[in-house]
Motif scaffolding. Structure first.
Motif, short mmCIF file in Angstrom:
data_model
loop_
_atom_site.label_atom_id
_atom_site.label_comp_id
_atom_site.label_asym_id
_atom_site.label_seq_id
_atom_site.Cartn_x
_atom_site.Cartn_y
_atom_site.Cartn_z
N PRO A 115 1.09 6.15 -0.11
CA PRO A 115 1.26 5.84 1.63
C PRO A 115 1.45 5.76 2.75
O PRO A 115 1.01 5.63 4.32
CB PRO A 115 2.73 4.31 1.49
CG PRO A 115 2.07 3.42 -0.02
CD PRO A 115 1.91 5.01 -0.48
N PRO A 116 2.45 7.18 2.81
CA PRO A 116 2.56 7.67 4.16
C PRO A 116 1.65 8.16 4.81
O PRO A 116 1.44 8.18 6.34
CB PRO A 116 3.25 8.89 3.20
CG PRO A 116 4.49 8.05 2.17
CD PRO A 116 3.26 7.11 2.01
N TRP B 106 10.92 -1.11 -1.07
CA TRP B 106 10.83 -1.33 -2.27
C TRP B 106 9.11 -1.63 -1.80
O TRP B 106 8.19 -1.99 -2.65
CB TRP B 106 11.47 -1.96 -2.19
CG TRP B 106 12.84 -0.95 -2.93
CD1 TRP B 106 13.40 -1.76 -2.51
CD2 TRP B 106 12.79 0.18 -4.32
NE1 TRP B 106 15.01 -0.59 -3.01
CE2 TRP B 106 14.42 0.26 -3.82
CE3 TRP B 106 12.13 0.93 -5.01
CZ2 TRP B 106 14.68 1.27 -4.52
CZ3 TRP B 106 12.73 1.88 -4.84
CH2 TRP B 106 14.05 2.06 -5.32
N HIS B 107 8.59 -2.46 -0.70
CA HIS B 107 7.82 -2.88 -0.63
C HIS B 107 6.55 -2.15 -0.47
O HIS B 107 5.39 -1.89 -0.65
CB HIS B 107 7.50 -4.80 -0.61
CG HIS B 107 5.82 -5.04 0.11
ND1 HIS B 107 4.85 -5.26 -0.91
CD2 HIS B 107 5.75 -4.59 0.89
CE1 HIS B 107 3.74 -5.76 -0.85
NE2 HIS B 107 3.68 -5.40 0.75
N GLU B 108 6.84 -1.80 1.31
CA GLU B 108 5.81 -1.19 1.72
C GLU B 108 5.69 -0.03 1.48
O GLU B 108 4.18 0.76 1.50
CB GLU B 108 6.25 -0.60 3.44
CG GLU B 108 6.71 -2.09 3.83
CD GLU B 108 7.89 -2.41 5.02
OE1 GLU B 108 8.31 -1.37 5.49
OE2 GLU B 108 7.97 -2.84 6.01
N PHE B 109 6.50 0.90 0.55
CA PHE B 109 6.18 2.37 -0.25
C PHE B 109 6.25 2.12 -1.87
O PHE B 109 4.66 2.01 -1.92
CB PHE B 109 7.34 3.09 0.06
CG PHE B 109 6.89 4.27 -0.42
CD1 PHE B 109 5.76 5.42 -0.02
CD2 PHE B 109 7.30 4.63 -1.89
CE1 PHE B 109 5.85 6.62 -0.84
CE2 PHE B 109 7.32 5.71 -2.77
CZ PHE B 109 6.97 6.65 -1.67
N GLY B 110 6.96 1.22 -1.72
CA GLY B 110 7.20 1.69 -3.90
C GLY B 110 5.94 0.45 -4.17
O GLY B 110 5.43 1.22 -5.39
N MET B 111 5.50 -0.56 -3.79
CA MET B 111 4.57 -1.31 -4.15
C MET B 111 3.85 -1.63 -4.30
O MET B 111 2.08 -1.45 -4.39
CB MET B 111 5.62 -2.77 -4.25
CG MET B 111 3.97 -4.43 -4.73
SD MET B 111 3.50 -3.78 -6.60
CE MET B 111 4.67 -4.60 -6.96
N GLU B 112 3.03 -0.63 -2.83
CA GLU B 112 1.81 -0.57 -1.99
C GLU B 112 1.45 0.75 -3.07
O GLU B 112 -0.23 0.64 -3.30
CB GLU B 112 1.94 -0.61 -0.62
CG GLU B 112 1.78 -1.53 0.30
CD GLU B 112 1.00 -2.07 0.54
OE1 GLU B 112 0.14 -2.02 0.16
OE2 GLU B 112 1.33 -3.96 0.50
N TRP B 113 2.54 1.81 -3.36
CA TRP B 113 1.39 2.68 -4.16
C TRP B 113 1.15 2.08 -5.35
O TRP B 113 -0.05 2.53 -6.14
CB TRP B 113 2.64 3.85 -4.28
CG TRP B 113 2.18 5.08 -4.14
CD1 TRP B 113 0.63 5.36 -4.40
CD2 TRP B 113 2.41 6.85 -4.73
NE1 TRP B 113 0.86 6.72 -4.06
CE2 TRP B 113 1.32 7.36 -4.59
CE3 TRP B 113 4.31 6.99 -4.69
CZ2 TRP B 113 1.61 8.69 -5.10
CZ3 TRP B 113 3.58 8.17 -5.20
CH2 TRP B 113 3.20 8.91 -5.45
N LYS B 114 2.64 1.82 -6.02
CA LYS B 114 2.08 0.93 -7.69
C LYS B 114 0.75 0.81 -7.92
O LYS B 114 0.57 0.98 -9.08
CB LYS B 114 2.94 0.61 -7.76
CG LYS B 114 3.14 -0.01 -9.29
CD LYS B 114 4.47 -0.71 -9.29
CE LYS B 114 4.21 -1.73 -10.40
NZ LYS B 114 4.07 -1.78 -11.62
N GLU B 115 0.91 -0.25 -6.96
CA GLU B 115 0.05 -1.39 -7.42
C GLU B 115 -1.55 -1.13 -7.03
O GLU B 115 -2.63 -1.39 -7.82
CB GLU B 115 -0.23 -2.56 -6.38
CG GLU B 115 -0.89 -1.98 -4.83
CD GLU B 115 -0.71 -2.69 -3.70
OE1 GLU B 115 0.51 -3.90 -4.08
OE2 GLU B 115 -1.57 -3.42 -2.89
N VAL B 162 4.58 6.73 -11.96
CA VAL B 162 4.16 6.16 -10.91
C VAL B 162 5.15 4.92 -10.75
O VAL B 162 5.87 4.13 -9.96
CB VAL B 162 3.61 7.33 -9.90
CG1 VAL B 162 4.01 5.93 -8.20
CG2 VAL B 162 3.91 8.39 -9.10
N SER B 163 3.79 4.52 -11.36
CA SER B 163 3.80 3.28 -11.38
C SER B 163 5.10 2.31 -11.85
O SER B 163 5.53 1.50 -11.59
CB SER B 163 2.25 3.09 -12.38
OG SER B 163 1.48 2.83 -11.62
N GLY B 164 5.32 2.91 -13.39
CA GLY B 164 6.43 2.90 -13.76
C GLY B 164 7.69 2.64 -13.71
O GLY B 164 8.59 1.54 -13.55
#
Lengths: 122, 188
Positions: A115-116, B106-115, B162-164
């Motif tokens: 994302p970043p 947590w959504h903007e970085f975490g979930m966006e990357w994880k998904e 990362v996903s986990g």
């Protein structure tokens, strides 16, 4: 792809020959994985940068654009694998170059889902 | 003691398929290394090799089940849209996270990357399994082929990590709960 095929083909090192089976099938699988990974990254970034692309990827509403991004990347991966396997199945190739290209595409794919990095492109 | 259907399926997705897959990674590295270390002396029909094939195929299947259940079962619950006027966002994890600047990341970085990053794993592990099965013990004699499957296995491990990690942390802050409840244990 034609140019890439020519550049990676050629007389293989004897070490590249895997028994009686040419290494072309393995090379096709490895490079296709790199292509699929890059496609996943490109689709993710494109869907985020341009709303019209994101809308196009929204092929199953409950999952949103992720449904199209993942389906598209899997489609590109399988298609690349099929085409490369048909082309290379009887050939012995220099795997080192193919590995480097596949790793580079994998790394680019990872970066394009981060994302970043996508925020920097906005 | 009750658990909702959504909790149970999210648990299966993360702790069942995903965690099992993570645990299997050290075995996969061991399988590839053992094949290489054997110097290709095991025939393709040996019980060891059959077990290795089954192991890598199972890992590939687990990876697909994990991302497909995540993308098409759990994720729609996570990103559900609340009807207008809803004030209790506990059934809408994405909206719940975004409603607070302290949890929006947590959504903007975490979930966006994880998904997205999780999809590298089944693609890479399918290739690893197919190449291993195709070439079998001959991989022991070829460093480049072995390097490629080890490298992509490591990349799949990173993507799964990362996903986990993000999946677990996001579920702490905004669990995907709801749906019918299953009674696990009654009151004494």
């Amino acid at each position: 792809m034609e140019r890439e095929t020519k550049s990676t083909a050629g007389t293989a090192n004897p070490d590249d020959v895997l028994g009686s089976l040419p290494n072309g099938l393995g090379a096709a699988a490895i490079l296709a994985t790199g292509i699929g990974s890059l496609a996943l990254g490109l689709f993710t970034t494109a869907g985020d940068l341009w709303p019209v692309v994101g809308t196009t990827f929204n092929i199953w509403r409950p999952s949103g654009p992720l449904s199209g991004v993942s389906t598209g990347a899997v489609g590109v991966w399988l298609l690349a694998w099929l085409l490369l396997a048909v082309r290379w199945r009887t050939r012995n190739l220099r795997l080192r170059r193919i590995n480097v290209v596949a790793y580079a595409m994998l790394a680019a794919g990872f970066l394009l889902t981060f994302p970043p990095f996508i925020w920097l492109l906005h | 003691m009750v658990i909702s259907v959504r909790d149970l399926i999210t648990l299966l997705h993360g702790m069942g398929f995903g965690a099992l897959f993570m645990l299997a990674f050290s075995g996969a590295i061991g399988v590839i290394y053992a094949t290489a270390a054997s110097g290709g002396i095991w025939p393709a029909s040996s019980p060891h090799y059959k077990l290795f094939r089954f192991y890598l195929l199972s890992m590939s299947a687990l990876a697909w089940i994990t991302v497909l259940s995540g993308t098409y079962i759990v994720y729609p619950w996570y990103r559900a849209v609340a009807p207008a006027g809803t004030t209790d966002l506990t059934r809408y994890p994405r909206l719940l996270l975004l409603s607070n600047p302290m949890t929006a990341g947590w959504h903007e970085f975490g979930m966006e990357w994880k998904e997205h990053v999780s999809w590298f794993t089944p693609i890479a592990m399918t290739m690893v399994a197919v190449v291993f099965i195709t070439y079998g013990p001959n991989i022991a004699r070829h460093r480049q082929m072995r390097n490629a499957i080890l490298g992509f296995t490591a990349a799949a491990f990173l993507a799964t990590l990362v996903s986990g990690v993000f999946g677990a942390l996001i579920n702490v802050h905004a669990p995907t709960s709801g749906g019918p409840e299953i009674v696990l244990m009654g009151h004494k």
